[in-house]
Design a protein around this motif. Structure first.
Motif, PDB file in Angstrom:
ATOM      1  N   ASN A   1       0.492  -1.615   0.146  1.00  0.00           N
ATOM      2  CA  ASN A   1       0.070   0.140  -0.094  1.00  0.00           C
ATOM      3  C   ASN A   1       0.729   1.233  -0.218  1.00  0.00           C
ATOM      4  O   ASN A   1       0.272   2.167  -0.605  1.00  0.00           O
ATOM      5  N   HIS A   2       1.984   1.460   1.141  1.00  0.00           N
ATOM      6  CA  HIS A   2       2.866   2.136   0.889  1.00  0.00           C
ATOM      7  C   HIS A   2       4.399   1.764   0.564  1.00  0.00           C
ATOM      8  O   HIS A   2       4.726   0.536   0.562  1.00  0.00           O
ATOM      9  N   GLY A   3       4.831   2.307  -0.826  1.00  0.00           N
ATOM     10  CA  GLY A   3       5.863   1.588  -1.367  1.00  0.00           C
ATOM     11  C   GLY A   3       7.244   0.992  -1.239  1.00  0.00           C
ATOM     12  O   GLY A   3       8.547   0.475  -0.843  1.00  0.00           O
ATOM     13  N   ASP A   4       7.685   1.789   0.319  1.00  0.00           N
ATOM     14  CA  ASP A   4       8.887   1.332   0.882  1.00  0.00           C
ATOM     15  C   ASP A   4       8.633   0.190   2.575  1.00  0.00           C
ATOM     16  O   ASP A   4       8.959   0.813   3.216  1.00  0.00           O
ATOM     17  N   GLU A   5       7.366   0.323   1.947  1.00  0.00           N
ATOM     18  CA  GLU A   5       7.178  -1.332   3.788  1.00  0.00           C
ATOM     19  C   GLU A   5       7.196  -2.435   3.552  1.00  0.00           C
ATOM     20  O   GLU A   5       6.727  -3.016   2.312  1.00  0.00           O
ATOM     21  N   TYR A   6       8.315  -3.616   3.603  1.00  0.00           N
ATOM     22  CA  TYR A   6       8.488  -4.689   2.948  1.00  0.00           C
ATOM     23  C   TYR A   6       8.359  -6.083   4.020  1.00  0.00           C
ATOM     24  O   TYR A   6       8.746  -6.859   2.462  1.00  0.00           O
TER      25      TYR A   6
ATOM     26  N   LYS B   1       9.150   3.736  -2.909  1.00  0.00           N
ATOM     27  CA  LYS B   1       8.931   5.458  -1.847  1.00  0.00           C
ATOM     28  C   LYS B   1       7.235   4.664  -1.249  1.00  0.00           C
ATOM     29  O   LYS B   1       6.696   4.234  -2.007  1.00  0.00           O
ATOM     30  N   ARG B   2       7.010   6.143  -0.872  1.00  0.00           N
ATOM     31  CA  ARG B   2       5.751   5.953   0.192  1.00  0.00           C
ATOM     32  C   ARG B   2       4.698   6.250  -1.232  1.00  0.00           C
ATOM     33  O   ARG B   2       3.321   4.843  -0.661  1.00  0.00           O
ATOM     34  N   THR B   3       4.822   7.046  -1.549  1.00  0.00           N
ATOM     35  CA  THR B   3       3.690   7.222  -2.190  1.00  0.00           C
ATOM     36  C   THR B   3       3.720   7.180  -4.404  1.00  0.00           C
ATOM     37  O   THR B   3       5.076   7.209  -4.835  1.00  0.00           O
TER      38      THR B   3
ATOM     39  N   LEU C   1      -0.584  -4.773   5.460  1.00  0.00           N
ATOM     40  CA  LEU C   1       0.546  -5.348   6.175  1.00  0.00           C
ATOM     41  C   LEU C   1       1.775  -4.113   5.589  1.00  0.00           C
ATOM     42  O   LEU C   1       1.832  -3.551   5.196  1.00  0.00           O
ATOM     43  N   HIS C   2       1.470  -2.954   6.779  1.00  0.00           N
ATOM     44  CA  HIS C   2       2.188  -1.704   6.549  1.00  0.00           C
ATOM     45  C   HIS C   2       3.416  -1.843   7.825  1.00  0.00           C
ATOM     46  O   HIS C   2       3.991  -2.437   8.280  1.00  0.00           O
ATOM     47  N   SER C   3       4.563  -1.335   7.465  1.00  0.00           N
ATOM     48  CA  SER C   3       5.928  -0.782   8.271  1.00  0.00           C
ATOM     49  C   SER C   3       5.926   0.305   8.148  1.00  0.00           C
ATOM     50  O   SER C   3       5.313   1.588   7.489  1.00  0.00           O
ATOM     51  N   GLY C   4       6.017   0.880   9.192  1.00  0.00           N
ATOM     52  CA  GLY C   4       7.263   2.530   9.103  1.00  0.00           C
ATOM     53  C   GLY C   4       7.476   3.246   8.105  1.00  0.00           C
ATOM     54  O   GLY C   4       7.411   4.033   7.648  1.00  0.00           O
TER      55      GLY C   4
HETATM   56 ZN   LIG Z   1       2.276   2.246   5.298  1.00  0.00          ZN
END
Ligand SMILES: [Zn+2]
Length: 341
Positions: A61-66, A103-105, A147-150
């Motif tokens: 969902n955010h591209g920098d969370e793995y 990236k996040r966005t 599933l996100h990370s910081g």
């Molecule tokens: Zn996120």
């Protein structure tokens, strides 16, 4: 007056509803300067077998969370369909342009998918991705794991996230599913009441909804990845989609924490370099000095001290040192005081 939404022109390369295991793409028509009749492709896997609930897993969902996307990819490749009771819809890279860019966005329209729901079929590509999920994926589901990370800008205590709901029965199910994850921390994150997140949208649609925050800093944490692998399987066992052999016993802390409002966040008050005073996991007090901002390009200027706005556990910390006014420097998770657990 609101305009009725036009039906999405997106299609899939696989059947989402038949039994069996298939891997393919959601194809969203996308016509940028260099590609008149192209598509944006969202990877998707479906594993359906026997009777049981449909559980949707989202990563990227955010591209920098793995950690989440790695875990979902492993499930797609490794899971034996005979072990599934119901259906898994596995989507590891939903804001795919952000994922490819790390990236996040989105690198295409600059949008944060997680502030875009319920999306628009006639909007930009990120808005169209949100609309597809809201209109075509969530209605198929009984439960949703986001599933996100910081991410690049935050380091967060690895935790399972409870999506709040005004429906007490659904809230109870969300809490039970999040606790089943077995993370060291279980936290309610209402995002200050923002309804534009994937989890808020899924929960509004009646799905049992939880998330994760797995460390962060734009890196892959070995510990958080191990936790994500076991936690996701634990939740799938809890929901009845996988048999008990997939569960890993956990000795999690039974406390539930919350980010109930603006006093959970410590924001930068000036341009500079942020120094935090405490490691994550520290018990902190309202009014206690939290850190300070240095103006390293003006040695005559005294650093500015920031203070915690609430009692609780230091839960998140900004990763880059450079800050400008309004940046979130720290987050304090407070004891949960909502409806009884
Ligand atoms: Zn996120």
């Amino acid at each position: 007056m609101t305009t009725p939404q036009i039906k999405s022109t997106a299609f899939t390369t696989i059947d989402l509803d038949k039994p069996g295991k298939r891997v393919g793409f959601v194809m969203i028509p996308h016509s940028p300067d260099d590609d008149a009749w192209g598509v944006t492709r969202l990877p998707i896997g479906v594993i359906a077998h026997g009777d049981g609930p449909t559980v949707i897993l989202e990563g990227g969902n955010h591209g920098d969370e793995y950690e989440g996307p790695i875990t979902i990819g492993e499930l797609i490749r490794d899971l034996d369909p005979a072990d599934v009771s119901g259906r898994l819809i596995l989507m590891p890279a939903n804001n795919v342009h952000a994922v490819i860019a790390g990236k996040r966005t989105s690198s295409v329209d600059g949008l944060n998918l997680n502030r875009t729901f319920p999306g628009s079929t006639t909007g930009t590509i990120t808005q169209q991705i949100a609309a597809y999920l809201a209109q075509e994926i969530f209605p198929r589901g009984d439960a949703f794991l986001d599933l996100h990370s910081g991410g690049s800008s935050l380091d967060i205590l690895p935790s399972a996230i409870i999506e709040p709901s005004e429906d007490p029965a659904l809230l109870e199910k969300n809490i039970a599913a999040a606790k089943a994850f077995g993370a060291p921390w279980t936290v309610v994150i209402p995002n200050l009441g923002d309804p534009r997140t994937a989890t808020a949208c899924a929960c509004q649609a009646g799905l049992v909804t939880i998330g994760t925050e797995m460390s962060g800093g734009g890196s892959v944490s070995r510990e958080a990845l191990a936790l994500c692998r076991t936690g996701v399987r634990n939740v799938l066992v809890h929901l009845g989609v996988l048999p008990a052999k997939y569960a890993t016993p956990v000795a999690g802390d039974d406390r539930v924490l919350d980010l109930p409002g603006g006093d959970s966040y410590v924001y930068a008050t000036m341009d500079g370099i942020f120094e935090s005073f405490h490691p994550l996991g520290t018990n902190v007090k309202k009014g206690e000095p939290a850190g300070r901002i240095h103006c390293t390009w003006d040695a005559t200027r005294e650093p500015e001290t920031l203070y915690y706005g609430a009692d609780g556990v230091l839960y998140g910390r900004r990763q880059p040192g450079r800050v400008r006014p309004g940046n979130c420097c720290l987050t304090v998770a407070q004891p949960y005081r909502g409806p009884a657990l």
